[in-house]
Design an enzyme around this catalytic site. Sequence first.
Site, PDB file in Angstrom:
ATOM      1  CG  ASP A  45       2.734-119.741  27.793  1.00  0.00           C
ATOM      2  OD1 ASP A  45       4.299-119.773  28.364  1.00  0.00           O
ATOM      3  OD2 ASP A  45       2.153-118.871  28.225  1.00  0.00           O
ATOM      4  CE1 TYR A  50      -0.652-113.787  28.054  1.00  0.00           C
ATOM      5  CE2 TYR A  50      -0.688-116.221  28.410  1.00  0.00           C
ATOM      6  CZ  TYR A  50       0.029-115.023  27.846  1.00  0.00           C
ATOM      7  OH  TYR A  50       0.973-114.836  26.969  1.00  0.00           O
ATOM      8  CE  LYS A  75       4.238-115.985  27.797  1.00  0.00           C
ATOM      9  NZ  LYS A  75       3.916-116.771  28.624  1.00  0.00           N
ATOM     10  CG  HIS A 108       4.876-110.859  27.549  1.00  0.00           C
ATOM     11  ND1 HIS A 108       3.517-111.022  28.203  1.00  0.00           N
ATOM     12  CD2 HIS A 108       4.136-111.944  26.275  1.00  0.00           C
ATOM     13  CE1 HIS A 108       2.297-111.661  27.630  1.00  0.00           C
ATOM     14  NE2 HIS A 108       3.184-112.392  26.650  1.00  0.00           N
ATOM     15  CB  ILE A 228       2.356-123.104  24.478  1.00  0.00           C
ATOM     16  CG1 ILE A 228       2.386-122.112  24.127  1.00  0.00           C
ATOM     17  CG2 ILE A 228       3.042-124.138  25.206  1.00  0.00           C
ATOM     18  CD1 ILE A 228       2.778-121.063  24.898  1.00  0.00           C
ATOM     19  CE  LYS A 230      -7.699-119.893  24.223  1.00  0.00           C
ATOM     20  NZ  LYS A 230      -8.379-118.645  23.940  1.00  0.00           N
ATOM     21  CB  SER A 231      -8.997-125.672  24.736  1.00  0.00           C
ATOM     22  OG  SER A 231     -10.117-126.192  24.561  1.00  0.00           O
ATOM     23  CB  VAL A 232     -11.925-123.284  28.254  1.00  0.00           C
ATOM     24  CG1 VAL A 232     -10.935-122.299  28.556  1.00  0.00           C
ATOM     25  CG2 VAL A 232     -12.982-122.437  27.297  1.00  0.00           C
ATOM     26  NE  ARG A 236     -13.452-126.800  20.441  1.00  0.00           N
ATOM     27  CZ  ARG A 236     -13.885-125.571  19.972  1.00  0.00           C
ATOM     28  NH1 ARG A 236     -13.301-124.787  20.335  1.00  0.00           N
ATOM     29  NH2 ARG A 236     -14.761-126.262  18.760  1.00  0.00           N
ATOM     30  CB  SER A 239      -8.661-134.046  20.651  1.00  0.00           C
ATOM     31  OG  SER A 239      -9.214-132.577  20.734  1.00  0.00           O
ATOM     32  CG  ASN A 240      -6.226-129.732  21.008  1.00  0.00           C
ATOM     33  OD1 ASN A 240      -6.935-129.657  20.480  1.00  0.00           O
ATOM     34  ND2 ASN A 240      -6.176-127.745  21.746  1.00  0.00           N
TER      35      ASN A 240
END
Length: 274
Positions: A45, A50, A75, A108, A228, A230-232, A236, A239-240
Site C-alpha cells: 500500500d 508518500y 492513491k 486519499h 496494513i 508499516k515497519s522498516v 518487525r 513478526s507482524n
Amino acid sequence: MTVPAITLNNGLRMPQLGFGVWQVPDDAVTEAVLEALAVGYRSIDTAASYGNEAGVGEALRRSGLARDDVFVTTKVANPDHGYDRTLRAFDASAERLGTDVVDLYLVHWPQPGHDLYVSTWKAMERLYSEGRARSIGVCNFHPSHLERVLKEGGIAPMVNQIELHPLLAQAELRAFDAEHNIVTEAWSPLGSGRLLEHPLIVEIAREYERTTAQVLLRWHIQLGNVVIPKSVTPERIRSNFEVFDFELSREAMERIGGLDEGRRFGPDPQTLEG
C-alpha cells in the site's frame, strides 16, 4: 504461510494483511518492500503523496515475482482532485510504479470543503471501466461522503481505508461499510505505535506469548478488517506477518474493543483540506 483474502464487491480477492509504506523515504522503501515480499506479504500500500511510488516500483521489479502475484494499492493526492487531474495523476502514479494496471486505486481524502470528490470518483470509475484499476475505493470517507458517492456515482466503492485501532474502533462507520458491501481497511492499525505499550495490550500479549503488535493485528483480522502495518525493521516486518497461527478469545476481543474512546491520531477527514 498463506494470507487469507477478502473478496471485494466486484469479486476481486485482496489479501487481508498488507504492507504499508507511509513515511518510508523513497531511498529506503525498496529494501523494506523487498524484505516484506521475501517474508510473504503479497499486498503493498503506497500513495502519490508518500513520495515513494518509484521505490515501490523498483522493489516490484527486483523481487522476481510476477506482477499479478502482488496486489498494489496507490492513491490520488489531494491537489489532484477533479476529473481530468485524477486521470493525469493515475498516469503519473502508474509510470512511477512501472505498471500499466493498479490493483486498487483510492481517493486519499474527501476534502469536502473543495467539493471535488464526486468528480474525482467519476474519474476513478472511468479508470475501472477501462481496466486500468482493477478495483477502486476511498480513504477517510465518512458516511455522508459515501452516501454522495453512492447516489451520484455509478459504482460503489470497493474499499474504505480509514484510521482504525482500538482507541478509534469506528463501529458505526464499519457497520455502514458492511451494509453497503464496502471492505473496511485499517491504516494506523497500531495507533501510530502508541498502543504498543498500552497496559491492557501488554497484558494480553503476555497471556498469549505474543508481541503487542501481533495482538493488535490479530484483533483487526478477527474483526474482518484489511490491515496494513508499516515497519522498516526486518524483525518487525517478519513478526507482524505471523498472526495467522493463533486466535484471540471472545473475552480478549471484548477487552480490546472496550478501549474505544473515539481518539484520532491522524487528521479529521471532515476538516482536512490540504
